[in-house]
Write a protein that holds these residues in place. Structure first.
Motif, PDB file in Angstrom:
ATOM      1  N   GLU A   1      34.537  36.730  37.100  1.00  0.00           N
ATOM      2  CA  GLU A   1      34.587  38.116  37.557  1.00  0.00           C
ATOM      3  C   GLU A   1      35.890  38.742  37.077  1.00  0.00           C
ATOM      4  OE1 GLU A   1      33.967  38.795  41.712  1.00  0.00           O
ATOM      5  OE2 GLU A   1      32.139  37.597  41.757  1.00  0.00           O
ATOM      6  N   VAL A   2      35.792  39.977  36.604  1.00  0.00           N
ATOM      7  CA  VAL A   2      36.962  40.716  36.154  1.00  0.00           C
ATOM      8  C   VAL A   2      36.888  42.113  36.758  1.00  0.00           C
ATOM      9  CG1 VAL A   2      38.241  41.625  34.179  1.00  0.00           C
ATOM     10  CG2 VAL A   2      37.032  39.444  33.976  1.00  0.00           C
ATOM     11  N   GLY A   3      37.858  42.422  37.597  1.00  0.00           N
ATOM     12  CA  GLY A   3      37.927  43.758  38.183  1.00  0.00           C
ATOM     13  C   GLY A   3      38.844  44.651  37.369  1.00  0.00           C
TER      14      GLY A   3
ATOM     15  N   ALA B   1      41.609  37.033  34.125  1.00  0.00           N
ATOM     16  CA  ALA B   1      42.403  38.147  33.610  1.00  0.00           C
ATOM     17  C   ALA B   1      42.029  38.344  32.154  1.00  0.00           C
ATOM     18  CB  ALA B   1      43.887  37.833  33.722  1.00  0.00           C
ATOM     19  N   ILE B   2      42.137  39.566  31.713  1.00  0.00           N
ATOM     20  CA  ILE B   2      41.933  39.889  30.305  1.00  0.00           C
ATOM     21  C   ILE B   2      43.239  40.466  29.788  1.00  0.00           C
ATOM     22  CG2 ILE B   2      40.809  41.534  28.733  1.00  0.00           C
ATOM     23  CD1 ILE B   2      38.263  41.111  30.368  1.00  0.00           C
ATOM     24  N   TYR B   3      43.622  40.031  28.582  1.00  0.00           N
ATOM     25  CA  TYR B   3      44.828  40.575  27.956  1.00  0.00           C
ATOM     26  C   TYR B   3      44.477  41.110  26.576  1.00  0.00           C
ATOM     27  CZ  TYR B   3      49.368  41.352  26.014  1.00  0.00           C
ATOM     28  OH  TYR B   3      50.449  41.959  25.425  1.00  0.00           O
TER      29      TYR B   3
ATOM     30  N   THR C   1      32.653  40.911  27.999  1.00  0.00           N
ATOM     31  CA  THR C   1      31.378  40.251  27.670  1.00  0.00           C
ATOM     32  C   THR C   1      31.536  38.736  27.752  1.00  0.00           C
ATOM     33  OG1 THR C   1      30.721  42.090  26.262  1.00  0.00           O
ATOM     34  CG2 THR C   1      29.616  39.981  25.889  1.00  0.00           C
ATOM     35  N   LYS C   2      32.630  38.214  27.209  1.00  0.00           N
ATOM     36  CA  LYS C   2      32.890  36.768  27.250  1.00  0.00           C
ATOM     37  C   LYS C   2      33.057  36.298  28.692  1.00  0.00           C
ATOM     38  CE  LYS C   2      33.879  32.917  25.004  1.00  0.00           C
ATOM     39  NZ  LYS C   2      32.912  32.260  24.131  1.00  0.00           N
ATOM     40  N   ALA C   3      33.750  37.079  29.514  1.00  0.00           N
ATOM     41  CA  ALA C   3      33.945  36.710  30.920  1.00  0.00           C
ATOM     42  C   ALA C   3      32.606  36.583  31.645  1.00  0.00           C
ATOM     43  CB  ALA C   3      34.836  37.735  31.620  1.00  0.00           C
ATOM     44  N   VAL C   4      31.722  37.533  31.433  1.00  0.00           N
ATOM     45  CA  VAL C   4      30.394  37.492  32.057  1.00  0.00           C
ATOM     46  C   VAL C   4      29.632  36.263  31.572  1.00  0.00           C
ATOM     47  CG1 VAL C   4      28.145  38.650  32.153  1.00  0.00           C
ATOM     48  CG2 VAL C   4      30.247  39.974  32.459  1.00  0.00           C
TER      49      VAL C   4
END
Length: 178
Positions: A38-40, A6-8, A30-33
């Motif tokens: 995976e971020v939808g 998750a991104i907040y 970018t950090k998640a990748v």
């Protein structure tokens, strides 16, 4: 299949000169990748124009916490800790709720709660964020007191009924509005 994250993102006020919510999200993506998450589209939570002091009234934060507690994510990625929380004790509560199910990862700070040093740093940064918020409050109160001592009207909170804000060469004023 990569784990989900998750991104907040949050920004206090529209006029605040801070990294925009869109910029925060892009940096977090970018950090998640980089970390293999995976971020939808439904994994991005935000509270634009909501103060960090009002965390119980942040729908994005509350929805994300529910999803984390349901086991949907392996990590929560955020741009900077003061975007997530401003209170030391409430911050620890939120961090513990997330960390019991997922990693907490800051893009701009060395916070990653999957490590002991990351956990310790989070505690320090939360305390520092609260101190900065208290310093800002103190400066604001002192400025209001200086203006009041000069006989200038206060502009915090609600506008006095029957008046509108105006400006003169001497600064802001309240003008009677019949």
């Amino acid at each position: 299949m990569s784990p989900a994250a998750a991104i907040y993102a949050r920004r206090s006020l529209k006029q605040e000169e801070d990294k925009s919510v869109r910029d925060q999200i892009d940096t977090c993506l970018t950090k998640a990748v980089e970390l293999g998450y995976e971020v939808g589209p439904d994994d991005v939570y935000s509270d634009p124009d909501i103060s960090g002091w009002k965390d119980k009234k942040r729908p994005g934060l509350n929805a994300m916490l529910q999803a984390v507690e349901a086991g949907k994510y392996g990590a929560v990625i955020f741009w900077k800790s003061d975007r997530l929380v401003r209170h030391y004790y409430r911050g620890n509560e939120i961090a513990n709720r997330i960390s019991s199910k997922a990693r907490l990862i800051s893009v701009t700070e060395q916070i990653d709660t999957s490590t002991p040093i990351g956990q310790a740093l989070l505690g320090f940064v939360l305390a520092q964020a609260q101190q900065e918020a208290e310093n800002t409050s103190l400066r604001t109160r002192q400025a209001a007191a200086r203006e009041a001592a000069k006989g200038m009207p206060g502009f915090g909170g609600n506008r006095t009924f029957g008046y509108r804000k105006g400006t003169t060469a001497d600064g802001p004023t309240l003008e009677l509005e019949p």
